[in-house]
Design an enzyme around this catalytic site. Structure first.
Site, PDB file in Angstrom:
ATOM      1  N   TYR A  54     -30.807  28.305   1.451  1.00  0.00           N
ATOM      2  CA  TYR A  54     -31.974  28.993   0.896  1.00  0.00           C
ATOM      3  C   TYR A  54     -32.206  28.567  -0.556  1.00  0.00           C
ATOM      4  CZ  TYR A  54     -31.258  32.293   4.827  1.00  0.00           C
ATOM      5  OH  TYR A  54     -31.079  32.871   6.067  1.00  0.00           O
ATOM      6  N   PRO A 196     -36.395  40.383  12.021  1.00  0.00           N
ATOM      7  CA  PRO A 196     -36.510  41.618  12.813  1.00  0.00           C
ATOM      8  C   PRO A 196     -37.929  42.166  12.885  1.00  0.00           C
ATOM      9  CG  PRO A 196     -35.637  42.136  10.653  1.00  0.00           C
ATOM     10  CD  PRO A 196     -35.722  40.638  10.730  1.00  0.00           C
ATOM     11  N   LEU A 197     -38.805  41.664  12.028  1.00  0.00           N
ATOM     12  CA  LEU A 197     -40.208  42.094  12.052  1.00  0.00           C
ATOM     13  C   LEU A 197     -41.100  40.991  12.620  1.00  0.00           C
ATOM     14  CD1 LEU A 197     -40.287  43.857   8.562  1.00  0.00           C
ATOM     15  CD2 LEU A 197     -39.965  44.902  10.819  1.00  0.00           C
ATOM     16  N   ALA A 198     -40.458  40.026  13.311  1.00  0.00           N
ATOM     17  CA  ALA A 198     -41.183  38.914  13.942  1.00  0.00           C
ATOM     18  C   ALA A 198     -42.143  38.261  12.939  1.00  0.00           C
ATOM     19  CB  ALA A 198     -41.917  39.392  15.189  1.00  0.00           C
ATOM     20  N   GLY A 200     -43.550  39.497  10.419  1.00  0.00           N
ATOM     21  CA  GLY A 200     -44.679  40.364  10.072  1.00  0.00           C
ATOM     22  C   GLY A 200     -45.563  40.753  11.237  1.00  0.00           C
ATOM     23  N   GLY A 212     -45.355  55.416  16.634  1.00  0.00           N
ATOM     24  CA  GLY A 212     -45.104  55.822  15.254  1.00  0.00           C
ATOM     25  C   GLY A 212     -45.842  57.073  14.843  1.00  0.00           C
ATOM     26  N   LYS A 214     -46.302  59.698  16.432  1.00  0.00           N
ATOM     27  CA  LYS A 214     -45.519  60.890  16.847  1.00  0.00           C
ATOM     28  C   LYS A 214     -44.509  61.292  15.783  1.00  0.00           C
ATOM     29  CE  LYS A 214     -44.954  59.761  21.757  1.00  0.00           C
ATOM     30  NZ  LYS A 214     -43.866  59.663  22.747  1.00  0.00           N
TER      31      LYS A 214
END
Length: 265
Positions: A54, A196-198, A200, A212, A214
């Site tokens: 990185y 984990p958020l693909a 975005g 969400g 709910k």
């Protein structure tokens, strides 16, 4: 949650594209990223994921600056060795250089970033175990390993266990649930979920938005809450507001019904 006998947050924080991209450093936003990393740690996320690739190691330098002033024992740092550095001496050299850039006394978890079929895995594992013996690294693991390769890695260890496998895992990409996640669970290996958020894309998922509502949560918070059942997701954020949104995925749970609905998406 425990990892390498240390308490870690249910969600970690990724540093890809902080301080540059693929082997290329970018110093233009250093102070901003250090501030974000400090904000993350101050708000209870203590697992920071980085890699020598990185920004050509500059992300590691930013992490090193950000953790100054915090109790090192309360912070968990993961870094990774690139696949063209998997020869014995190269692994040792890479780890020492990462340690220097992180400006700390040890690396909590050192991962093989990607497998390299042209270098015997046994040679790499021997080097990683040597790093533990030297105190440079506390625990070892892998990244992007399938069941076959991970099985081989497990059999090759002599002194220390493979404690984690970092893989791509999101509600948009649940393929790991069919094989590698059950295998890791059976062998007491933690799954660390990158992207984990693909990248975005989950924020536009209408079903996640509906679920969400709910809970008074966003699609991103629902997506992360789903993942923490079987992994440690490591999202990245470039603003404090986004960090706050990530933090909102903790402290509550999806119902079994909603979890199953997402699982079947």
């Amino acid at each position: 949650m425990k990892l390498c006998d240390k308490n870690v947050s249910q969600i970690g924080f990724g540093t890809w594209k902080m301080g540059g991209g693929f082997w290329t450093p970018d110093y233009s936003r250093d102070s901003h990223y250090v501030e974000i990393l400090k904000y993350v740690i101050n708000n209870g996320i203590n697992l920071i994921d980085t890699a020598e690739m990185y920004g050509g190691g500059h992300a590691e330098e930013l992490v090193g600056k950000a953790i100054k002033g915090f109790d090192r024992e309360n912070i968990f740092i993961i870094t990774k060795v690139w696949p063209n550095h998997l020869r014995y001496e190269d692994v040792i050299k890479s780890a020492k250089e990462s340690l220097r850039r992180l400006d700390t006394k040890y690396i909590d978890l050192y991962l093989i970033h990607w497998p390299n079929p042209s270098i015997p895995l046994n040679e790499t594992i021997r080097a990683m175990e040597n790093l533990v013996d030297q105190g440079i690294v506390r625990c070892i693991g892998v990244s992007n390993f399938d069941v076959k390769l991970l099985s081989e890695a497990i059999t090759l260890t002599r002194k220390y266990e493979i404690v984690a496998n970092e893989i791509e895992y999101s509600v948009n990409n649940k393929s790991a649930e069919s094989d590698i996640i059950p295998f890791c669970e059976k062998n007491n290996i933690k799954i660390i979920a990158y992207s984990p958020l693909a990248r975005g894309n989950v924020k536009n998922n209408k079903i996640l938005e509906e679920i969400g509502r709910k809970y008074g949560k966003t699609a991103i918070q629902v997506a992360l809450n789903y993942l923490i059942k079987r992994s440690i997701p490591i999202p990245k954020a470039s603003t404090k507001d986004h960090v706050d949104e990530i933090l909102g995925s903790l402290g509550w749970s999806l119902s079994d019904e909603d979890y199953e609905r997402i699982r079947k998406l």
